[in-house]
Each structure stands twice: as C-alpha cells, then as structure tokens.
Scaffold this motif. Structure first.
Motif, PDB file in Angstrom:
ATOM      1  N   UNK A 262       0.845  -1.193   0.000  1.00  0.00           N
ATOM      2  CA  UNK A 262       0.000   0.000   0.000  1.00  0.00           C
ATOM      3  C   UNK A 262       0.880   1.242   0.000  1.00  0.00           C
ATOM      4  N   UNK A 263       0.713   2.090  -1.011  1.00  0.00           N
ATOM      5  CA  UNK A 263       1.456   3.347  -1.077  1.00  0.00           C
ATOM      6  C   UNK A 263       0.798   4.380  -0.162  1.00  0.00           C
ATOM      7  N   UNK A 264       1.617   5.133   0.556  1.00  0.00           N
ATOM      8  CA  UNK A 264       1.117   6.137   1.490  1.00  0.00           C
ATOM      9  C   UNK A 264       0.739   7.428   0.771  1.00  0.00           C
ATOM     10  N   UNK A 265       0.008   8.275   1.501  1.00  0.00           N
ATOM     11  CA  UNK A 265      -0.295   9.612   1.019  1.00  0.00           C
ATOM     12  C   UNK A 265       0.973  10.448   1.011  1.00  0.00           C
ATOM     13  N   UNK A 266       1.236  11.139  -0.078  1.00  0.00           N
ATOM     14  CA  UNK A 266       2.422  11.997  -0.128  1.00  0.00           C
ATOM     15  C   UNK A 266       2.132  13.306   0.588  1.00  0.00           C
TER      16      UNK A 266
END
Length: 296
Positions: A196-200
C-alpha cells in the motif's frame, strides 16, 4: 444496463463522455464541488446537465439523503472512477451488480494513494489500468479488467495519465458489454502480493540536490502538470520546477545545489553524485538565479 456514475476529475469526465457517446444508459451522476484536493478536478455535473441526467453533489456518498436518492434510481451497477473517499456497505447493498472502481496500478501491488505519482517517482517501468469490484477495503476487490501499461523514459504524469485514459476507454466498453451479457468473471486478488502506497506530503515534492540526477528527474516528471509541481528553494523563496533533463559536469569537487551555468532561462545545477547534474528547463522562477548561487 442502468449505470450510476461517480467521479470528480478529468479522468471521470473522459470516461463518462465516452460511455454516453457509445449510447450506454447513465441514470444518475454523483460528483462534488472543488475542494482543492484534486489537482485534476472536473465538475462532471456539467455533463449531466447537458445530457438531462439527474445528479447530486456531495463530499460523502454514504449520507442518508444520498442513499435514498441512489435507491430511487434503480441502477444495476455503479461506476466510481475518480473519487477519493470510501464507499460504505449500505451504498453497495443498493446496487445489484455492485460498484466498480478504478486504480491506475498493478493490483494487487501498489494499492493506496497517488499511484501515478509514485510509479514515476520510483522509476517503475510498468504500471496498469485496473478496474475492480469495490468492497469495504481499499483497492482490494476482485479485478474486473487489467491492462499493463509500459512507462517510458520520456513519460511524465501527463503522458502516463493520457495512456491510462486511452486504455480505460476500451476496457470500460468491454466489461460493460460483459455485464450486459452476463459473461463477466472477476478475478480474486492475491492479497499476499499486495503493498500500500502512502499519502504523499508537501515535503515529498521538495527537490533535494543531494539526490541523484535520476531521482530528481523522476520526481519532477511525476509532479509536473496536471499535478502541483516539484519545488526548490533559492534565497528563502520557494519556486516550482516543471521540467528537468539529466546532465553531467566535470566539476566533481562542487557541492550539490550549486548553479553551474545559466543560459536562456535554463539552469545547470550540481547534484549528489560525483558528475551528476540536472538542467532545469521549465520553472516559475520570478527572479534571476545567478551562477554560483545555491538551491538548498
């Protein structure tokens, strides 16, 4: 096939117009006013008005009055393409054929936030255009359609966005027809293969010239238009950089961030590795950047 359509970005606009041009039945539209969250925001209620389609605007599709309105539409399926909040089980239970969402990544890999940006920042060579059944989790439902999309060296967020749209236009027609003739067979995701990619955050967009020229190039092309752009700081002022190219210098004993040359509003800047440099080609600098000054 009675379709309820949800979206609020340019991608939503293009796919909604494509479905209408192909004479599919759109029975309702849900969208929202511009909150400043989406750099590529588009108010698709204008399309609904033009085509005499009922619509509502909301930040939360799970509110009671929205659910009542959705129930009244008797939609067979919901397409949620370009929406940044979760759809609850009460909403999903109203739609006999379910809610289909979109994620521009190779599910089950790369779930989460900002998939176009992260794919370019990380220098991936491939992503995917993926439609999936929305459940209570994020991006973890059965896959309806997935096309692999190559990422070329010269691709930016804008060109990759366009590639994903072109693939989506054919995919959405294919699986809509499969829904109509009951031949659609979704494929379960392998959850053990997921990440899961995080919020930038804002700091993720700051160019640190201790990075390699390759990393800076990837960051800039990821955040260029339609996104807000990568930033640099000079003399305490923040500026946006829209385009750079990878360069080299023979001056290996100079510090990262030093401006080595300036010509026709383009700036050669030393980077982190020994001979590394980037040429800043497009930017919004409001004052002259002198040779010998620093971006820090």
């Amino acid at each position: 096939m009675r379709i309820l359509f949800i979206g609020c970005v340019v991608y939503s606009k293009v796919i909604l117009e494509h479905l209408l041009n192909e004479n599919y039945e759109i029975v309702g539209v849900l969208t929202k006013d511009d909150t400043g969250f989406n750099a590529d925001y588009f108010d698709i209620s204008s399309i609904a008005l033009k085509n005499n389609i009922p619509f509502l605007k909301t930040k939360n599709v799970n509110e009671e009055h929205i659910l009542s309105w959705v129930k009244s539409l008797n939609a067979d399926v919901t397409y949620c393409f370009g929406w940044n909040s979760l759809i609850g089980s009460d909403f999903i239970s109203l739609i006999p054929r379910g809610v289909i969402g979109y994620h521009p990544a190779s599910l089950p890999q790369n779930r989460g936030r900002h998939p176009i940006i992260w794919a370019l920042v990380l220098g991936l060579k491939e992503t995917a255009s993926t439609f999936f059944m929305i459940g209570e989790g994020a991006d973890d439902g059965d896959i309806v359609s997935q096309n692999k999309i190559p990422i070329l060296e010269e691709d930016s967020s804008a060109t990759l966005y366009d590639k994903l749209i072109e693939s989506s236009k054919s995919q959405v027609i294919m699986f809509t027809n499969q829904l109509i003739d009951n031949s659609l067979v979704p494929i379960k995701q392998d959850h053990s293969a997921s990440n899961v990619w995080r919020k930038r955050s804002k700091v993720d967009g700051k160019i640190d010239f201790r990075m390699s020229s390759r990393s800076i190039y990837n960051l800039v092309r990821a955040l260029t238009k339609p996104y807000p752009g990568a930033t640099v700081v000079s003399d305490g002022n923040e500026f946006v950089v829209w385009k750079v190219s990878i360069a080299e210098t023979s001056l290996v004993n100079l510090e990262p961030g030093k401006v080595l040359a300036a010509n026709e509003n383009k700036y050669l800047v030393k980077c982190g590795l020994s001979t590394d440099a980037v040429l800043i080609e497009e930017h919004d600098f409001s004052n002259n950047i002198s040779v010998g000054s620093y971006f820090i």
